[in-house]
Write a protein that holds these residues in place. Structure first.
Motif, PDB file in Angstrom:
ATOM      1  N   TRP A  46       0.842  -1.201   0.000  1.00  6.27           N
ATOM      2  CA  TRP A  46       0.000   0.000   0.000  1.00  6.27           C
ATOM      3  C   TRP A  46       0.873   1.245   0.000  1.00  6.27           C
ATOM      4  O   TRP A  46       0.636   2.183  -0.767  1.00  6.27           O
ATOM      5  CB  TRP A  46      -0.925  -0.002   1.215  1.00  6.27           C
ATOM      6  CG  TRP A  46      -1.904   1.130   1.220  1.00  6.27           C
ATOM      7  CD1 TRP A  46      -3.144   1.148   0.667  1.00  6.27           C
ATOM      8  CD2 TRP A  46      -1.696   2.446   1.794  1.00  6.27           C
ATOM      9  NE1 TRP A  46      -3.730   2.383   0.853  1.00  6.27           N
ATOM     10  CE2 TRP A  46      -2.878   3.185   1.539  1.00  6.27           C
ATOM     11  CE3 TRP A  46      -0.643   3.030   2.489  1.00  6.27           C
ATOM     12  CZ2 TRP A  46      -3.013   4.507   1.972  1.00  6.27           C
ATOM     13  CZ3 TRP A  46      -0.787   4.351   2.904  1.00  6.27           C
ATOM     14  CH2 TRP A  46      -1.966   5.071   2.651  1.00  6.27           C
ATOM     15  N   VAL A  47       1.886   1.266   0.855  1.00 10.73           N
ATOM     16  CA  VAL A  47       2.803   2.408   0.904  1.00 10.73           C
ATOM     17  C   VAL A  47       3.498   2.580  -0.447  1.00 10.73           C
ATOM     18  O   VAL A  47       3.609   3.696  -0.968  1.00 10.73           O
ATOM     19  CB  VAL A  47       3.839   2.223   2.033  1.00 10.73           C
ATOM     20  CG1 VAL A  47       4.976   3.243   1.904  1.00 10.73           C
ATOM     21  CG2 VAL A  47       3.169   2.344   3.391  1.00 10.73           C
ATOM     22  N   GLY A  48       3.954   1.473  -1.022  1.00  5.85           N
ATOM     23  CA  GLY A  48       4.617   1.558  -2.319  1.00  5.85           C
ATOM     24  C   GLY A  48       3.714   2.129  -3.395  1.00  5.85           C
ATOM     25  O   GLY A  48       4.116   3.015  -4.161  1.00  5.85           O
ATOM     26  N   ALA A  49       2.487   1.628  -3.449  1.00  3.05           N
ATOM     27  CA  ALA A  49       1.556   2.088  -4.482  1.00  3.05           C
ATOM     28  C   ALA A  49       1.253   3.575  -4.331  1.00  3.05           C
ATOM     29  O   ALA A  49       1.251   4.334  -5.315  1.00  3.05           O
ATOM     30  CB  ALA A  49       0.272   1.264  -4.426  1.00  3.05           C
ATOM     31  N   ARG A  50       1.003   4.012  -3.103  1.00  4.53           N
ATOM     32  CA  ARG A  50       0.674   5.427  -2.894  1.00  4.53           C
ATOM     33  C   ARG A  50       1.892   6.319  -3.168  1.00  4.53           C
ATOM     34  O   ARG A  50       1.754   7.430  -3.691  1.00  4.53           O
ATOM     35  CB  ARG A  50       0.187   5.644  -1.466  1.00  4.53           C
ATOM     36  CG  ARG A  50      -1.035   4.839  -1.078  1.00  4.53           C
ATOM     37  CD  ARG A  50      -2.324   5.280  -1.790  1.00  4.53           C
ATOM     38  NE  ARG A  50      -2.411   4.741  -3.135  1.00  4.53           N
ATOM     39  CZ  ARG A  50      -2.752   3.476  -3.406  1.00  4.53           C
ATOM     40  NH1 ARG A  50      -2.985   2.612  -2.436  1.00  4.53           N
ATOM     41  NH2 ARG A  50      -2.870   3.072  -4.658  1.00  4.53           N
ATOM     42  N   THR A  51       3.083   5.847  -2.817  1.00  5.56           N
ATOM     43  CA  THR A  51       4.287   6.641  -3.066  1.00  5.56           C
ATOM     44  C   THR A  51       4.566   6.738  -4.558  1.00  5.56           C
ATOM     45  O   THR A  51       4.928   7.811  -5.069  1.00  5.56           O
ATOM     46  CB  THR A  51       5.493   6.025  -2.341  1.00  5.56           C
ATOM     47  OG1 THR A  51       5.204   5.901  -0.950  1.00  5.56           O
ATOM     48  CG2 THR A  51       6.730   6.890  -2.515  1.00  5.56           C
ATOM     49  N   ILE A  52       4.397   5.633  -5.266  1.00  4.32           N
ATOM     50  CA  ILE A  52       4.577   5.653  -6.721  1.00  4.32           C
ATOM     51  C   ILE A  52       3.603   6.632  -7.364  1.00  4.32           C
ATOM     52  O   ILE A  52       3.983   7.425  -8.244  1.00  4.32           O
ATOM     53  CB  ILE A  52       4.403   4.233  -7.295  1.00  4.32           C
ATOM     54  CG1 ILE A  52       5.573   3.345  -6.854  1.00  4.32           C
ATOM     55  CG2 ILE A  52       4.299   4.266  -8.818  1.00  4.32           C
ATOM     56  CD1 ILE A  52       5.353   1.876  -7.121  1.00  4.32           C
ATOM     57  N   GLU A  53       2.344   6.587  -6.937  1.00  6.97           N
ATOM     58  CA  GLU A  53       1.352   7.527  -7.474  1.00  6.97           C
ATOM     59  C   GLU A  53       1.782   8.974  -7.224  1.00  6.97           C
ATOM     60  O   GLU A  53       1.677   9.824  -8.123  1.00  6.97           O
ATOM     61  CB  GLU A  53      -0.005   7.270  -6.831  1.00  6.97           C
ATOM     62  CG  GLU A  53      -0.689   5.998  -7.282  1.00  6.97           C
ATOM     63  CD  GLU A  53      -1.979   5.740  -6.542  1.00  6.97           C
ATOM     64  OE1 GLU A  53      -2.786   4.948  -7.040  1.00  6.97           O
ATOM     65  OE2 GLU A  53      -2.182   6.328  -5.451  1.00  6.97           O
ATOM     66  N   ALA A  54       2.247   9.257  -6.009  1.00  2.00           N
ATOM     67  CA  ALA A  54       2.642  10.622  -5.666  1.00  2.00           C
ATOM     68  C   ALA A  54       3.832  11.087  -6.505  1.00  2.00           C
ATOM     69  O   ALA A  54       3.877  12.246  -6.950  1.00  2.00           O
ATOM     70  CB  ALA A  54       2.977  10.714  -4.181  1.00  2.00           C
ATOM     71  N   LEU A  55       4.783  10.198  -6.752  1.00  2.00           N
ATOM     72  CA  LEU A  55       5.938  10.569  -7.571  1.00  2.00           C
ATOM     73  C   LEU A  55       5.547  10.754  -9.030  1.00  2.00           C
ATOM     74  O   LEU A  55       6.036  11.681  -9.694  1.00  2.00           O
ATOM     75  CB  LEU A  55       7.021   9.496  -7.436  1.00  2.00           C
ATOM     76  CG  LEU A  55       7.701   9.397  -6.066  1.00  2.00           C
ATOM     77  CD1 LEU A  55       8.629   8.192  -6.015  1.00  2.00           C
ATOM     78  CD2 LEU A  55       8.482  10.677  -5.747  1.00  2.00           C
ATOM     79  N   ARG A  56       4.685   9.895  -9.532  1.00  2.00           N
ATOM     80  CA  ARG A  56       4.267  10.029 -10.929  1.00  2.00           C
ATOM     81  C   ARG A  56       3.471  11.309 -11.156  1.00  2.00           C
ATOM     82  O   ARG A  56       3.515  11.887 -12.250  1.00  2.00           O
ATOM     83  CB  ARG A  56       3.457   8.805 -11.360  1.00  2.00           C
ATOM     84  CG  ARG A  56       4.281   7.517 -11.406  1.00  2.00           C
ATOM     85  CD  ARG A  56       3.504   6.376 -12.024  1.00  2.00           C
ATOM     86  NE  ARG A  56       3.382   6.546 -13.466  1.00  2.00           N
ATOM     87  CZ  ARG A  56       2.542   5.842 -14.231  1.00  2.00           C
ATOM     88  NH1 ARG A  56       1.756   4.936 -13.685  1.00  2.00           N
ATOM     89  NH2 ARG A  56       2.499   6.048 -15.526  1.00  2.00           N
ATOM     90  N   ARG A  57       2.752  11.758 -10.123  1.00  2.00           N
ATOM     91  CA  ARG A  57       2.052  13.040 -10.250  1.00  2.00           C
ATOM     92  C   ARG A  57       3.044  14.189 -10.391  1.00  2.00           C
ATOM     93  O   ARG A  57       2.693  15.258 -10.891  1.00  2.00           O
ATOM     94  CB  ARG A  57       1.141  13.283  -9.044  1.00  2.00           C
ATOM     95  CG  ARG A  57      -0.137  12.458  -9.062  1.00  2.00           C
ATOM     96  CD  ARG A  57      -1.154  13.003  -8.080  1.00  2.00           C
ATOM     97  NE  ARG A  57      -0.723  12.879  -6.702  1.00  2.00           N
ATOM     98  CZ  ARG A  57      -0.970  11.827  -5.929  1.00  2.00           C
ATOM     99  NH1 ARG A  57      -1.654  10.789  -6.419  1.00  2.00           N
ATOM    100  NH2 ARG A  57      -0.545  11.803  -4.684  1.00  2.00           N
ATOM    101  N   ARG A  58       4.276  13.970  -9.949  1.00  2.00           N
ATOM    102  CA  ARG A  58       5.340  14.961 -10.134  1.00  2.00           C
ATOM    103  C   ARG A  58       6.105  14.737 -11.441  1.00  2.00           C
ATOM    104  O   ARG A  58       7.166  15.308 -11.643  1.00  2.00           O
ATOM    105  CB  ARG A  58       6.321  14.890  -8.952  1.00  2.00           C
ATOM    106  CG  ARG A  58       5.744  15.320  -7.607  1.00  2.00           C
ATOM    107  CD  ARG A  58       6.659  14.877  -6.487  1.00  2.00           C
ATOM    108  NE  ARG A  58       6.376  15.487  -5.201  1.00  2.00           N
ATOM    109  CZ  ARG A  58       5.414  15.096  -4.372  1.00  2.00           C
ATOM    110  NH1 ARG A  58       4.608  14.096  -4.721  1.00  2.00           N
ATOM    111  NH2 ARG A  58       5.232  15.699  -3.206  1.00  2.00           N
ATOM    112  N   SER A  59       5.570  13.892 -12.290  1.00  2.00           N
ATOM    113  CA  SER A  59       6.174  13.554 -13.596  1.00  2.00           C
ATOM    114  C   SER A  59       7.524  12.879 -13.428  1.00  2.00           C
ATOM    115  O   SER A  59       8.423  13.047 -14.260  1.00  2.00           O
ATOM    116  CB  SER A  59       6.310  14.811 -14.474  1.00  2.00           C
ATOM    117  OG  SER A  59       5.043  15.376 -14.736  1.00  2.00           O
ATOM    118  N   ILE A  60       7.683  12.106 -12.347  1.00  2.00           N
ATOM    119  CA  ILE A  60       8.888  11.324 -12.120  1.00  2.00           C
ATOM    120  C   ILE A  60       8.611   9.888 -12.549  1.00  2.00           C
ATOM    121  O   ILE A  60       7.687   9.252 -12.050  1.00  2.00           O
ATOM    122  CB  ILE A  60       9.307  11.374 -10.635  1.00  2.00           C
ATOM    123  CG1 ILE A  60       9.670  12.811 -10.240  1.00  2.00           C
ATOM    124  CG2 ILE A  60      10.468  10.423 -10.372  1.00  2.00           C
ATOM    125  CD1 ILE A  60       9.951  12.987  -8.755  1.00  2.00           C
TER     126      ILE A  60
END
Length: 240
Positions: free
Chosen positions: A28-42
């Motif tokens: 869950w932490v991984g998925a939410r962190t990935i989403e947050a980074l991708r929203r930053r275009s990373i």
């Protein structure tokens, strides 16, 4: 994500996610962190070298959850031959199924990242000392890949202090170079819960590692770290 993967490639920032125990919410932490980074275009890629699960379970596999958020095929996150349909640690599950248990060298050979990947999120299994291969635990896997950042996920409720301190002790003893690269993330933290707040206060005062309580703070630290990595070539690694 359409890029081909290569066992020799390394993300700009390699993050290993370990747990204080199983069922603390690493995926869950991984998925939410990935989403947050991708929203930053990373650009982020996720990998879980091996996973095991109950065959009669109704939840998606960890690899499927991570793949959904990173935009990759699930078989790139976890190779199909490393999915074991028994709710035991992967090497034990493999033996129960009559298969050869994975070796750490095999998992490392199979571990590939897309070219140009800026953040690689590597999820381990169970707790820090849980077996991921016949000859290695999750900490051994982390030591082998030498991540830039280790995210230690633990619970926020009763027992959080002992679990987090024990996990940090294990990292310090088993892979001392990683201790200063570790960030503690207290999952399921409720700011209105007195016990959660006291656990956080104690850990923040007694650990040398950063102790975070929310995904946004973790994502901000990783985004800053990958930004520094974009500007720094060949410099020694530091903590995020």
């Amino acid at each position: 994500m359409s890029q081909s993967t290569s066992a020799g490639a390394r993300p700009k920032l390699l993050v290993a996610c370990v747990g204080t125990a199983t069922e603390v919410g690493k995926t869950w932490v991984g998925a939410r962190t990935i989403e947050a980074l991708r929203r930053r275009s990373i650009q982020v890629a996720a990998r879980k070298p091996a996973e095991s699960f109950a065959i009669d379970g109704h939840e998606p596999l960890d690899s499927e959850v991570l793949a959904h958020t990173s935009g990759e095929p699930a078989e790139q996150v976890t190779p199909p031959q490393r999915r074991y349909a028994v709710a035991l640690a992967p090497p034990m599950a493999a033996q129960r199924l009559g298969l050869a248990p994975p070796l750490i060298a095999e998992l490392l050979v199979e571990l590939g990242w897309p070219s140009g990947c800026r953040v690689g999120w590597l999820e381990t299994v169970g707790g820090v000392r849980s077996p991921v291969a016949a000859d290695a635990d999750s900490l051994g896997l982390c030591a082998a890949v030498d991540p830039d950042v280790v995210v230690l996920v633990g619970d926020a409720s009763l027992g959080a202090i002992g679990a987090a301190v024990s996990a940090i002790d294990s990292i310090t003893l088993g892979a001392p170079a990683l201790a200063d690269r570790t960030i503690v993330l207290m999952n399921r933290f409720d700011p209105d819960d007195d016990g959660h707040r006291e656990n956080h206060r104690w850990l923040a005062e007694h650990l040398s590692q950063p102790v975070l309580t929310d995904i946004a703070s973790l994502a901000n630290r990783l985004a800053d770290a990958v930004g520094r990595a974009d500007q720094t070539f060949g410099a020694p690694r530091g903590s995020a």
